[in-house]
Motif scaffolding. Structure first.
Motif, PDB file in Angstrom:
ATOM      1  N   ASP A 177       0.789   4.137  -2.833  1.00 47.71           N
ATOM      2  CA  ASP A 177       0.602   5.558  -2.511  1.00 47.71           C
ATOM      3  C   ASP A 177       1.683   6.404  -3.195  1.00 47.71           C
ATOM      4  O   ASP A 177       1.409   7.502  -3.686  1.00 47.71           O
ATOM      5  N   GLN A 226       0.828  -1.201   0.000  1.00 49.56           N
ATOM      6  CA  GLN A 226       0.000   0.000   0.000  1.00 49.56           C
ATOM      7  C   GLN A 226       0.868   1.258   0.000  1.00 49.56           C
ATOM      8  O   GLN A 226       0.554   2.238  -0.684  1.00 49.56           O
ATOM      9  N   ARG A 227       1.973   1.226   0.745  1.00 50.02           N
ATOM     10  CA  ARG A 227       2.885   2.363   0.735  1.00 50.02           C
ATOM     11  C   ARG A 227       3.434   2.600  -0.668  1.00 50.02           C
ATOM     12  O   ARG A 227       3.503   3.736  -1.140  1.00 50.02           O
TER      13      ARG A 227
END
Length: 504
Positions: A410, A406-407
């Protein structure tokens, strides 16, 4: 479109850039013949379109089988023509078969008339359909770095859509296109695929006689293609150069990132539009990453053909760009950890070159090299990496490495480019359901993209038919002024219901 047709003889000998040996010869097309060739293709296209999606799919299926059956022959000629290693040459035919298989499976649904709902209740008396009608003739101007894949990955989609295709391969790598055309003919396919050979004048004639142009190549030449097409208002799709960044975050799997960087930078001797051209590494993992990259590079085997990982560059012109970028980096303080000078002896070989202590004052970080360099820059924060990655006129693709998916995602959506791979490189090329297109000077339009990969070669035709004759002609001149006023008042009130509710 770098050479003039006048500079090319009627017949040209093509030499293997790795050895200098003759790979074959080809006869150049007279530009004056291209209108006649185009007319024949347009005539054949009508019957090809009339076959429908299922009929065309059967022909494409036969062609996919032919490609598989003749893979060894195609790759052998590809190596002779380009000086590729066997590892690099082995990638092209499987990619084409995968693309063909995808469109064979999806083309009927993708090209079927699409029903659209009424925009407002009072328009429900109309049935709205959008039909996808193929553009009669698609001109494809293909580059030299992947003479098989880049020639046919677009042609297969255009043929599936029902178009005829006029293909112009690079004058540097014209031989494999002749073999691919022979395969189409051997499958008993109709004459909706034709080949032109030559340089600038032939490219211009292809543009002038096409209904849509797909170009893959440099940014500078892409601009010339667009300018030429604008004369006849011919739409274009341009897949152009890149300076693709790779970001290695502080929580990345360093070994995986290093393996990916080496393959992504040096595959096809770095002559790939979506290759890794610059790397930004968080300082906490920088030293480990650089050590792992150097370790991997030292294991690469250089040479054309079987048993090698890394082949020759296409010619002296392309090699000179790499030499210029490396020399500029060294002059401005960069250190060379591997490679750095062309390989002695025959052939246009330049070894995999890892550069450190680099910055954006250096050409290797700002101009497209399209060669076997891997400049690695240390950064303090993720924000700095993103800022530097976006500090470029290019915007083709990128990669982000982090154990936190997810990082990484992003970060990916902060990058100004057409595609981002998370914990991988170049893999978006195989995702035919997603668009492959560049931002900024890296192009316009996209190849692939699911149904849109076929529909880009079509014109949209809206067909609006009545469900009932009730209400038809309400605004015709033969109605009274009172009736027209009443109808327009009603239409306005009904249309404003949604906006009034939303505005509260």
């Amino acid at each position: 479109m770098t050479a003039t047709q006048d500079s090319l003889p009627d017949t040209s000998t093509i030499r293997n850039p790795a050895t200098g040996a003759v790979a074959g010869s080809v006869r150049w097309t007279d530009p004056a013949d291209i209108p006649r060739i185009a007319a024949g293709l347009r005539k054949a296209q009508k019957e090809w379109e009339a076959r429908g999606a299922q009929g065309r799919a059967r022909v494409l299926a036969r062609y996919a089988v032919w490609l598989g059956d003749h893979r060894a022959e195609i790759e052998s000629l590809l190596i002779k023509e380009t000086g590729k290693s066997a590892t690099d040459a082995a990638q092209e035919v499987p990619l084409l078969i995968m693309i063909a298989a995808y469109y064979i499976k999806t083309m009927e649904k993708a090209l079927a008339p699409e029903r659209r709902p009424a925009a407002l209740p009072f328009l429900a008396i109309k049935r709205v359909e959008v039909h996808y009608r193929p553009r009669p003739l698609v001109g494809i101007i293909a580059p030299w770095n992947y003479p098989v894949a880049n020639a046919l990955m677009d042609a297969i989609a255009a043929l599936a859509a029902g178009c005829a295709v006029l293909l112009k391969p690079s004058e540097r790598t014209p031989l494999t296109a002749e073999l691919l055309l022979r395969g189409w003919q051997d499958c008993g396919a109709p004459e909706v695929l034709a080949l032109t050979q030559g340089a600038r004048e032939v490219s211009e004639a292809v543009i002038d006689n096409s209904d849509f142009v797909q170009f893959t190549g440099s940014c500078a030449t892409g601009a010339k293609v667009m300018e030429r097409a604008a004369r006849t208002l011919t739409p274009v799709s341009l897949e152009l150069g890149g300076k693709d960044p790779m970001l290695v975050l502080d929580d990345a799997d360093v070994d995986l990132a290093a393996h990916a960087a080496v393959w992504g930078a040096f595959f096809n001797a770095g002559q790939t539009c979506v290759s890794v051209e610059r790397v930004y590494v968080l300082e906490s993992v920088y030293d480990r990453f650089v050590d792992a990259v150097v370790r991997d590079v030292k294991n690469l085997k250089i040479g054309a053909g079987d048993g090698n990982d890394f082949g020759a560059m296409i010619d002296e012109t392309q090699l000179a760009v790499t030499e210029r970028h490396v020399a500029d980096a060294k002059e401005k303080g960069a250190r060379v950890l591997t490679g750095g000078e062309r390989t002695a002896g025959a052939g246009t070989f330049y070894p995999p070159t890892v550069l450190v202590d680099v910055d954006h004052s250096m050409l290797c970080m700002t101009e497209e090299t399209f060669g076997p360099t891997l400049p690695i820059m240390k950064v303090s924060t993720v924000g700095e990496a993103v800022r530097l990655a976006n500090d470029s006129p290019y915007g083709l693709s990128a990669a982000v490495f982090s154990k936190n998916i997810q990082r990484a995602k992003d970060v990916a959506v902060e990058l100004d480019c057409g595609a981002v791979n998370v914990n991988d490189v170049i893999s978006n090329l195989m995702c035919t359901t997603a668009p492959m297109g560049g931002w900024k000077t890296s192009g316009m339009g996209a190849r692939f993209g699911g149904a849109e990969g076929l529909r880009k070669y079509c014109r949209q035709e809206a067909v609006v038919a009545p469900r009932t004759n009730v209400g038809a002609g309400g605004n015709y001149y033969n109605n009274s002024q009172r009736a027209l006023k009443r109808m327009n008042t009603m239409m306005t009130k009904l249309a404003l219901r949604g906006p009034r509710r939303k505005a509260k």
